[in-house]
Design an enzyme around this catalytic site. Structure first.
Site, PDB file in Angstrom:
ATOM      1  N   CYS A   1      -1.785   3.004  27.684  1.00  0.00           N
ATOM      2  CA  CYS A   1      -0.352   3.259  27.917  1.00  0.00           C
ATOM      3  C   CYS A   1       0.226   3.850  26.636  1.00  0.00           C
ATOM      4  CB  CYS A   1       0.372   1.995  28.381  1.00  0.00           C
ATOM      5  SG  CYS A   1       0.402   0.651  27.164  1.00  0.00           S
TER       6      CYS A   1
ATOM      7  N   ASN B   1       0.670   0.095  23.926  1.00  0.00           N
ATOM      8  CA  ASN B   1      -0.401  -0.921  23.973  1.00  0.00           C
ATOM      9  C   ASN B   1       0.126  -2.328  23.691  1.00  0.00           C
ATOM     10  OD1 ASN B   1      -3.516  -1.695  22.232  1.00  0.00           O
ATOM     11  ND2 ASN B   1      -3.137  -1.799  24.413  1.00  0.00           N
TER      12      ASN B   1
ATOM     13  N   ASP C   1       7.331   1.802  32.772  1.00  0.00           N
ATOM     14  CA  ASP C   1       7.336   1.092  31.501  1.00  0.00           C
ATOM     15  C   ASP C   1       8.380  -0.029  31.541  1.00  0.00           C
ATOM     16  OD1 ASP C   1       7.273   0.287  28.902  1.00  0.00           O
ATOM     17  OD2 ASP C   1       7.414   2.307  28.057  1.00  0.00           O
TER      18      ASP C   1
ATOM     19  N   CYS D   1       2.583  -3.615  26.317  1.00  0.00           N
ATOM     20  CA  CYS D   1       3.099  -4.086  27.616  1.00  0.00           C
ATOM     21  C   CYS D   1       2.118  -3.813  28.755  1.00  0.00           C
ATOM     22  CB  CYS D   1       4.452  -3.441  27.939  1.00  0.00           C
ATOM     23  SG  CYS D   1       5.763  -3.846  26.750  1.00  0.00           S
ATOM     24  N   ARG D   2       2.042  -2.563  29.199  1.00  0.00           N
ATOM     25  CA  ARG D   2       1.306  -2.279  30.437  1.00  0.00           C
ATOM     26  C   ARG D   2      -0.203  -2.328  30.290  1.00  0.00           C
ATOM     27  NH1 ARG D   2       4.104   3.297  31.369  1.00  0.00           N
ATOM     28  NH2 ARG D   2       3.991   3.123  29.093  1.00  0.00           N
ATOM     29  N   SER D   3      -0.762  -1.649  29.270  1.00  0.00           N
ATOM     30  CA  SER D   3      -2.238  -1.614  29.205  1.00  0.00           C
ATOM     31  C   SER D   3      -2.850  -2.974  28.848  1.00  0.00           C
ATOM     32  CB  SER D   3      -2.743  -0.486  28.291  1.00  0.00           C
ATOM     33  OG  SER D   3      -2.319  -0.641  26.964  1.00  0.00           O
TER      34      SER D   3
END
Ligand code: 4NP
Length: 154
Positions: free
Chosen positions: A9, A12, A124, A14-16
């Protein structure tokens, strides 16, 4: 050799990391032994723990990600991983632009692994609220379930 997957993401934090946690959880539950990591296209959060809200949603769903540390995607990653999976379309185009010509890696979009969601971004949640992190978790766990089945067959 184990199959390897890198989620990418922007930050690195939050999402990934949540995608990494969801696939780790799915693989642990089903006995699939693969290499899983995550990284960011940006460098702002190198060495940082995941966002507190990402840590919290992971804990609510039974995974501790407090020991994860942010890192930036590198050229070597395109040689080291079989799959590099982008969380949104901006990450996808950044990754395609970075890929060394000699690398034989599968670059894909996470939502392409979810029926009916091909081409969509995982939004995001960084500027959002707790509910946005729950939404991220729901999206990455659904993709993780499908990815596990795909990777099992490799
Ligand atoms: P992520 O969220 O890409 O899901 O980790 C973000 C975290 C931090 C920033 C951007 C996105 N940032 O600009 O610091």
């Amino acid at each position: 050799m184990s199959v390897s997957v890198l989620f990418v993401c922007l930050g690195n934090i939050c999402r990934s990391p949540l995608a990494e946690a969801a696939l780790r959880q799915e693989c642990a539950a089903t006995g699939l032994n693969i290499i899983i990591d995550s990284a960011g296209t940006g460098d702002w959060h190198v060495g940082h723990a995941p966002d507190k809200r990402a840590q919290a949603v992971a804990i609510r769903n039974g995974v501790d990600i407090s020991h994860f540390r942010g890192r930036q995607v590198s050229a070597a990653d395109f040689h080291d991983f079989d799959h590099v999976i982008a969380l949104d379309n901006q990450n996808l185009s950044d990754l395609k632009a970075m890929k060394p010509a000699s690398a034989v890696v599968e670059i894909s979009l996470l939502s392409d692994h979810v029926a009916g969601r091909a081409g969509e971004d995982v939004a995001d949640p960084y500027y959002g609220e707790e509910a946005d992190f729950d939404q991220t978790w729901a999206e990455v766990t659904e993709a993780a379930r499908n990815l596990r089945k795909l990777l099992e067959a490799e």
